[in-house]
Design a protein around this motif. Structure first.
Motif, PDB file in Angstrom:
ATOM      1  N   HIS A  37       4.290   8.932  -3.819  1.00 26.65           N
ATOM      2  CA  HIS A  37       5.664   7.276  -3.054  1.00 26.65           C
ATOM      3  C   HIS A  37       4.336   6.070  -3.389  1.00 26.65           C
ATOM      4  O   HIS A  37       4.770   5.170  -4.310  1.00 26.65           O
ATOM      5  CB  HIS A  37       5.579   6.676  -2.395  1.00 26.65           C
ATOM      6  N   GLU A  72       3.410   5.742  -7.478  1.00 28.48           N
ATOM      7  CA  GLU A  72       4.868   5.402  -7.939  1.00 28.48           C
ATOM      8  C   GLU A  72       4.697   3.574  -7.808  1.00 28.48           C
ATOM      9  O   GLU A  72       4.723   2.928  -8.587  1.00 28.48           O
ATOM     10  CB  GLU A  72       5.634   6.101  -7.922  1.00 28.48           C
ATOM     11  N   GLU A  73       4.593   3.463  -6.937  1.00 27.91           N
ATOM     12  CA  GLU A  73       4.556   2.148  -6.158  1.00 27.91           C
ATOM     13  C   GLU A  73       3.899   0.729  -6.800  1.00 27.91           C
ATOM     14  O   GLU A  73       3.727  -0.395  -6.838  1.00 27.91           O
ATOM     15  CB  GLU A  73       4.264   1.096  -4.626  1.00 27.91           C
ATOM     16  N   HIS A  82       1.753   1.419  -9.474  1.00 28.56           N
ATOM     17  CA  HIS A  82       2.109   1.767 -10.992  1.00 28.56           C
ATOM     18  C   HIS A  82       2.681   0.343 -11.007  1.00 28.56           C
ATOM     19  O   HIS A  82       2.981  -0.336 -12.191  1.00 28.56           O
ATOM     20  CB  HIS A  82       2.619   2.563 -11.724  1.00 28.56           C
ATOM     21  N   ARG A  83       3.863   0.283 -10.477  1.00 31.04           N
ATOM     22  CA  ARG A  83       4.799  -0.743 -10.633  1.00 31.04           C
ATOM     23  C   ARG A  83       4.469  -2.304 -10.264  1.00 31.04           C
ATOM     24  O   ARG A  83       5.241  -3.228 -10.501  1.00 31.04           O
ATOM     25  CB  ARG A  83       6.278  -0.802 -10.019  1.00 31.04           C
ATOM     26  N   ALA A  84       3.460  -2.222  -9.118  1.00 32.47           N
ATOM     27  CA  ALA A  84       3.141  -3.532  -8.682  1.00 32.47           C
ATOM     28  C   ALA A  84       2.442  -4.121  -9.809  1.00 32.47           C
ATOM     29  O   ALA A  84       0.826  -3.541 -10.030  1.00 32.47           O
ATOM     30  CB  ALA A  84       2.311  -3.406  -7.441  1.00 32.47           C
TER      31      ALA A  84
END
Length: 58
Positions: A19, A22-23, A25-27
């Motif tokens: 998780h 994933e976070e 990569h989005r930030a």
């Protein structure tokens, strides 16, 4: 700590790192080195989980 509880804890940490990756990569503005370190930690956990799961039971 029993082997099964240790294994469950490792799996929980692995999922948590999944998780986090994933976070990250989005930030926006997250350093690629930070993501790489998270992935290395996740891989080490996966290798340890695999080693434990493939050990013959005594």
């Amino acid at each position: 700590m029993s082997l099964s509880s240790h294994l469950q804890e490792l799996k929980r940490k692995h999922e948590s790192l999944e998780h986090a990756v994933e976070e990250a990569h989005r930030a926006p503005g997250v350093d690629g080195l930070q993501i790489a370190e998270l992935k290395k930690q996740k891989l080490r956990l996966k290798e340890e989980i695999s080693r434990i799961e493939t050990q013959p039971a005594h």
